[in-house]
Design a protein around this motif. Structure first.
Motif, PDB file in Angstrom:
ATOM      1  N   ASP A  89       0.842  -1.207   0.000  1.00 32.79           N
ATOM      2  CA  ASP A  89       0.000   0.000   0.000  1.00 32.79           C
ATOM      3  C   ASP A  89       0.875   1.255   0.000  1.00 32.79           C
ATOM      4  O   ASP A  89       0.563   2.242  -0.677  1.00 32.79           O
ATOM      5  N   LEU A  90       1.972   1.213   0.758  1.00 26.85           N
ATOM      6  CA  LEU A  90       2.890   2.351   0.780  1.00 26.85           C
ATOM      7  C   LEU A  90       3.547   2.554  -0.588  1.00 26.85           C
ATOM      8  O   LEU A  90       3.875   3.681  -0.964  1.00 26.85           O
ATOM      9  N   ALA A  91       3.711   1.465  -1.331  1.00 33.02           N
ATOM     10  CA  ALA A  91       4.342   1.560  -2.653  1.00 33.02           C
ATOM     11  C   ALA A  91       3.482   2.330  -3.646  1.00 33.02           C
ATOM     12  O   ALA A  91       3.985   2.790  -4.675  1.00 33.02           O
ATOM     13  N   VAL A  92       2.198   2.500  -3.347  1.00 32.46           N
ATOM     14  CA  VAL A  92       1.324   3.296  -4.209  1.00 32.46           C
ATOM     15  C   VAL A  92       1.670   4.780  -4.083  1.00 32.46           C
ATOM     16  O   VAL A  92       1.355   5.589  -4.953  1.00 32.46           O
ATOM     17  N   CYS A  93       2.311   5.141  -2.961  1.00 31.72           N
ATOM     18  CA  CYS A  93       2.882   6.485  -2.735  1.00 31.72           C
ATOM     19  C   CYS A  93       1.846   7.573  -2.451  1.00 31.72           C
ATOM     20  O   CYS A  93       2.134   8.761  -2.667  1.00 31.72           O
ATOM     21  N   ARG A  94       0.691   7.212  -1.935  1.00 32.81           N
ATOM     22  CA  ARG A  94      -0.255   8.249  -1.503  1.00 32.81           C
ATOM     23  C   ARG A  94       0.344   9.081  -0.380  1.00 32.81           C
ATOM     24  O   ARG A  94       0.086  10.281  -0.278  1.00 32.81           O
ATOM     25  N   TRP A  95       1.134   8.440   0.487  1.00 30.67           N
ATOM     26  CA  TRP A  95       1.752   9.155   1.603  1.00 30.67           C
ATOM     27  C   TRP A  95       2.745  10.199   1.099  1.00 30.67           C
ATOM     28  O   TRP A  95       2.890  11.262   1.711  1.00 30.67           O
ATOM     29  N   VAL A  96       3.397   9.918  -0.027  1.00 34.11           N
ATOM     30  CA  VAL A  96       4.305  10.904  -0.611  1.00 34.11           C
ATOM     31  C   VAL A  96       3.504  12.075  -1.167  1.00 34.11           C
ATOM     32  O   VAL A  96       3.859  13.241  -0.973  1.00 34.11           O
ATOM     33  N   ALA A  97       2.419  11.760  -1.846  1.00 38.09           N
ATOM     34  CA  ALA A  97       1.557  12.812  -2.402  1.00 38.09           C
ATOM     35  C   ALA A  97       1.030  13.722  -1.301  1.00 38.09           C
ATOM     36  O   ALA A  97       0.891  14.937  -1.486  1.00 38.09           O
ATOM     37  N   ASN A  98       0.750  13.136  -0.121  1.00 40.50           N
ATOM     38  CA  ASN A  98       0.176  13.893   0.995  1.00 40.50           C
ATOM     39  C   ASN A  98       1.232  14.603   1.840  1.00 40.50           C
ATOM     40  O   ASN A  98       0.891  15.349   2.760  1.00 40.50           O
ATOM     41  N   GLY A  99       2.513  14.352   1.568  1.00 38.33           N
ATOM     42  CA  GLY A  99       3.567  14.982   2.361  1.00 38.33           C
ATOM     43  C   GLY A  99       3.758  14.347   3.728  1.00 38.33           C
ATOM     44  O   GLY A  99       4.275  14.991   4.646  1.00 38.33           O
ATOM     45  N   ASP A 100       3.362  13.080   3.878  1.00 36.45           N
ATOM     46  CA  ASP A 100       3.504  12.397   5.159  1.00 36.45           C
ATOM     47  C   ASP A 100       4.934  11.912   5.369  1.00 36.45           C
ATOM     48  O   ASP A 100       5.744  11.858   4.434  1.00 36.45           O
ATOM     49  N   ALA A 101       5.228  11.530   6.604  1.00 36.87           N
ATOM     50  CA  ALA A 101       6.519  10.927   6.940  1.00 36.87           C
ATOM     51  C   ALA A 101       6.344   9.423   7.109  1.00 36.87           C
ATOM     52  O   ALA A 101       5.265   8.947   7.471  1.00 36.87           O
TER      53      ALA A 101
END
Length: 261
Positions: A89-101
Motif C-alpha cells: 500500500d505504501l508503494a502506491v505512494c499516496r503518503w508521498v503525495a500527501n507529504g507524510d513521513a
C-alpha cells in the motif's frame, strides 16, 4: 511529400525514439495489418514509453540510491512482523503525495534500507522527485554549510525533493549541533514534502541519539504528526545466513524464531 525527410522532421520534433525505431515499428504495423489510426497509436505509445523510461532513469540517478533494491526482492517470509500488504500500500505512494513521513524502525540487518530504497524507487516511478542520503553525511554536510555561512542553500537543496530519505539515524554519533540542524530541515519540509527515515533506535531514544531531548521532541512532533511508523522485529539477514552456514552458534531462542520463518 518526400518521405525521405521524415526522420529529419521527427528529430526536429524531438521524437527521437520514434525516429530511431521508425522502420522497425512500421514493419510491425504492416505485419499486424494495423489501420492508419492503430499505427499512429502504436507509434505514439513507443515514444511515450521511451520518454517515461528516460524520466525514470533520470530520477533514479538524481536520487543517488546506494544500490538497487526492489520490493519483489524483499524476503517478507523472513520478517513475519512486517505486513506485506501494508508495504505494498505504501508503494502506491499516496503518503508521498500527501507529504507524510514514514519511519522504518528496527535492529540492524532487518531490511530497513532495502525497503527505503525500494519505496524510493517506487516514488520515482510514480513521478516524484527523490533524494537519498545517509544520516551522518546529511548532518556533516549541514554542519559544514553552517560553518561556511551556506546553511540556507543546503537546507533548500535537501528540501527540494518531494521525498527525502534519511538512512540510519542512530548508528553513529552526531555532530554536537546535529539536533538543531536536523530540526531546521524537518521544519522546512513539514507539511510540504515527505520524509522517509530509517533508524535502529526507537523514537523514545532519539533524545539520546541527538544529545538534546527537547529538540528531539520537537523533531518527532513534526515527523509523527502525519506519519506511518513500521517497526520490524526480526533477526538480521546477515546473522541468519552466517548461522545457517555454521559460522555462528544459534541460541535456543534464535533457533525457535528461525524455525518459524
Amino acid at each position: 511529400m518526400d518521405a525521405d525527410h521524415l526522420p529529419e522532421m521527427l528529430g526536429r520534433l524531438k521524437l527521437t525514439a520514434l525516429r530511431d525505431r521508425l522502420d522497425t515499428l512500421l514493419d510491425e504495423a504492416a505485419r499486424r495489418d494495423l489501420s492508419l489510426r492503430e499505427t499512429l497509436a502504436m507509434l505514439c505509445e513507443a515514444e511515450v514509453a521511451h520518454r517515461e523510461e528516460r524520466r525514470i532513469q533520470m530520477g533514479l540517478g538524481i536520487a543517488k540510491f546506494p544500490f538497487v533494491r526492489t520490493l519483489e526482492g524483499f524476503d517478507f517470509e523472513a520478517q513475519p512482523s512486517l505486513e506485506p500488504k501494508q508495504v505494498r500500500d505504501l508503494a502506491v505512494c499516496r503518503w508521498v503525495a500527501n507529504g507524510d513521513a514514514l519511519l522504518l524502525l528496527g535492529p540492524p540487518g532487518v531490511g530497513k534500507t532495502h525497503l527505503a530504497v525500494a519505496l524510493g524507487r517506487e516514488a520515482v516511478r510514480h513521478g516524484y522527485s527523490v533524494l537519498f542520503v545517509q544520516a551522518t553525511e546529511l548532518i556533516t554536510t549541514l554542519a559544514r554549510a553552517h560553518a561556511e555561512g551556506r546553511l540556507e542553500d543546503k537546507l533548500a537543496h535537501y528540501a527540494k525533493a518531494k521525498l527525502l530519505i534519511v538512512d540510519e539515524i542512530g548508528y553513529l554519533p552526531f555532530e554536537p549541533n546535529a539536533a538543531h540542524l536536523f530540526f531546521q530541515l524537518v521544519s522546512r519540509r513539514y507539511e510540504r514534502g515527505s520524509m522517509l527515515v530509517t533508524s535502529n533506535r526507537s523514537v523514545s531514544e532519539w533524545g539520546t541519539v541527538f544529545g538534546d531531548p527537547v529538540v528531539a521532541t520537537a523533531i518527532l512532533d513534526r515527523l509523527l504528526h502525519h506519519s506511518h511508523v513500521i517497526t520490524i522485529r526480526g533477526d538480521s539477514y546477515r546473522l541468519r545466513e552466517k548461522r545457517r552456514a555454521g559460522m555462528l552458534k544459534t541460541s535456543p531462542g534464535a533457533a525457535a524464531t528461525e524455525s518459524t520463518l
